[in-house]
Design a protein around this motif. Structure first.
Motif, PDB file in Angstrom:
ATOM      1  N   LYS A  18      41.217  36.572  37.425  1.00 25.06           N
ATOM      2  CA  LYS A  18      40.679  35.616  38.412  1.00 25.06           C
ATOM      3  C   LYS A  18      41.590  35.517  39.644  1.00 25.06           C
ATOM      4  O   LYS A  18      42.784  35.284  39.529  1.00 25.06           O
ATOM      5  N   ASP A  19      40.992  35.739  40.804  1.00 19.84           N
ATOM      6  CA  ASP A  19      41.693  35.654  42.098  1.00 19.84           C
ATOM      7  C   ASP A  19      42.855  36.649  42.223  1.00 19.84           C
ATOM      8  O   ASP A  19      43.760  36.444  43.035  1.00 19.84           O
ATOM      9  N   LYS A  20      42.811  37.697  41.412  1.00 18.03           N
ATOM     10  CA  LYS A  20      43.866  38.722  41.492  1.00 18.03           C
ATOM     11  C   LYS A  20      43.329  39.948  42.244  1.00 18.03           C
ATOM     12  O   LYS A  20      42.139  40.266  42.170  1.00 18.03           O
ATOM     13  N   ARG A  21      44.248  40.652  42.890  1.00 16.18           N
ATOM     14  CA  ARG A  21      43.850  41.903  43.544  1.00 16.18           C
ATOM     15  C   ARG A  21      43.659  42.978  42.480  1.00 16.18           C
ATOM     16  O   ARG A  21      44.493  43.120  41.579  1.00 16.18           O
ATOM     17  N   VAL A  22      42.545  43.692  42.571  1.00 15.37           N
ATOM     18  CA  VAL A  22      42.245  44.728  41.581  1.00 15.37           C
ATOM     19  C   VAL A  22      41.809  46.010  42.284  1.00 15.37           C
ATOM     20  O   VAL A  22      41.372  45.978  43.438  1.00 15.37           O
ATOM     21  N   ARG A  23      41.946  47.101  41.550  1.00 17.55           N
ATOM     22  CA  ARG A  23      41.362  48.364  42.023  1.00 17.55           C
ATOM     23  C   ARG A  23      40.265  48.732  41.033  1.00 17.55           C
ATOM     24  O   ARG A  23      40.494  48.731  39.818  1.00 17.55           O
ATOM     25  N   VAL A  24      39.067  48.984  41.555  1.00 17.56           N
ATOM     26  CA  VAL A  24      37.925  49.318  40.702  1.00 17.56           C
ATOM     27  C   VAL A  24      37.702  50.824  40.762  1.00 17.56           C
ATOM     28  O   VAL A  24      37.558  51.391  41.853  1.00 17.56           O
ATOM     29  N   PHE A  25      37.686  51.476  39.601  1.00 24.66           N
ATOM     30  CA  PHE A  25      37.467  52.926  39.526  1.00 24.66           C
ATOM     31  C   PHE A  25      36.057  53.169  39.014  1.00 24.66           C
ATOM     32  O   PHE A  25      35.709  52.741  37.919  1.00 24.66           O
ATOM     33  N   GLU A  26      35.253  53.837  39.824  1.00 28.90           N
ATOM     34  CA  GLU A  26      33.873  54.151  39.419  1.00 28.90           C
ATOM     35  C   GLU A  26      33.681  55.634  39.616  1.00 28.90           C
ATOM     36  O   GLU A  26      33.525  56.095  40.750  1.00 28.90           O
ATOM     37  N   GLY A  27      33.698  56.403  38.529  1.00 33.33           N
ATOM     38  CA  GLY A  27      33.618  57.855  38.658  1.00 33.33           C
ATOM     39  C   GLY A  27      34.758  58.353  39.519  1.00 33.33           C
ATOM     40  O   GLY A  27      35.920  58.065  39.265  1.00 33.33           O
ATOM     41  N   ASN A  28      34.396  59.065  40.602  1.00 39.46           N
ATOM     42  CA  ASN A  28      35.436  59.643  41.461  1.00 39.46           C
ATOM     43  C   ASN A  28      35.913  58.703  42.558  1.00 39.46           C
ATOM     44  O   ASN A  28      36.875  58.990  43.246  1.00 39.46           O
TER      45      ASN A  28
END
Ligand code: BTN
Length: 281
Positions: free
Chosen positions: A229-239
């Motif tokens: 919650k309210d954290k910076r994230v990196r989302v990986f979707e396929g390539n």
């Protein structure tokens, strides 16, 4: 296995040994665990549960192993499952629900595990979306849900749960990302009692889920437990991948992420992976 783990295992042996009888005595649930299949060794409790679900096992049957020789994690990863140090189990469900709603059961189980740890063992675990339970920013439990469908109907769902209970040492690749109940609390708990605690919570959460076949009744609970919650994230979707800030989940269990360009995306669990930018969470 490292010396510390062997020591933990040895000291724990009699206090925390498991058997069909011990598990049956520990279970206080209303419908889960009426059938218990305990094995000293299995390749994977999920594999065994799938076979049992096809042959004789009913809704609520539980498969537990002392050790898994080929424990499986999400996205084809291996899951370390040594003797004496964890709970490796799979729950068989045969629900009358829409196929598209089944994946939410993983999040329902995540709530159950987090609540069992927090309310029974005084922990402060959180959920790293969608279904990793974390303590102190490190993973304590993973969940792998698999489903069999025939003629557009669900045959069975297997929810596999791996909880690190007494583990002291983890393989070097994961030691900065993994922890165990013992490492966090310094208390030795009985695995059979933990299994019951998780399944009692699951029965409660499952009933709430079944009211609408979604997470409407559990939104507040899940979002309170949401580690991202309210954290910076990196989302990986396929390539491709993108960064943003994770805000909350919606009734379907999708993670709402505000991308850096201002756009809001609903991330569906599937094959997506979400990683913290400043650490595991
Ligand atoms: C993950 O986080 O990647 C999911 C891990 C799931 C591990 C459990 S242990 C019991 C069950 N049997 C398996 O082979 N996997 C699940």
């Amino acid at each position: 296995m490292k010396a510390d783990n062997l020591k933990a295992l040895d000291e724990n042996k009699d206090y925390d040994s498991m058997s069909t009888e011990k598990l049956e005595n520990a279970m206080k649930c209303s419908w889960i665990g009426q059938e218990i299949y305990y094995f000293d060794t299995l390749d994977s409790t999920n594999n065994q549960a799938k076979m049992l679900a096809e042959s004789k096992a009913d809704n609520g049957a539980l498969v537990v192993a002392e050790v898994q020789t080929n424990g499986r994690g999400r996205r084809g990863r291996a899951w370390e499952s040594p003797t004496g140090s964890g709970v490796w189990m799979s729950l068989i469900l045969k629900p009358e629900i829409e196929i598209t709603n089944a994946s939410m059961l993983t999040l329902v189980m995540a709530i159950a595990v987090a609540k069992a740890c927090n309310e029974n063992y005084g922990m402060e675990t959180l959920i790293k979306w969608p279904n990793d339970i974390v303590a102190d920013g490190k993973k304590i439990c993973g969940i792998l849900t698999e489903m069999s469908v025939e003629n557009n109907r669900i045959n069975h769902i297997v929810i596999g749960i791996g909880i690190n209970v007494n583990t002291l040492d983890f393989p070097s690749e994961i030691e900065d990302k993994a922890t165990s109940i013992y490492k966090e609390t310094k208390v030795k708990i009985k695995r059979a009692e933990l299994i019951n605690a998780v399944m009692e919570k699951f029965e409660e959460e499952y009933a709430l889920f079944m009211e609408n076949q979604n997470l409407k009744k559990q939104l507040e609970t899940y979002n309170r437990l949401l580690a991202n919650k309210d954290k910076r994230v990196r989302v990986f979707e396929g390539n491709c991948n993108y960064t943003g800030v994770a805000r909350r989940i919606n009734e379907k269990g999708e993670l709402l992420v505000e991308k850096d360009n201002g756009e809001q995306v609903n991330v569906y669990a599937g094959e997506v992976s979400v990683r913290g930018i400043y650490g595991y969470v």
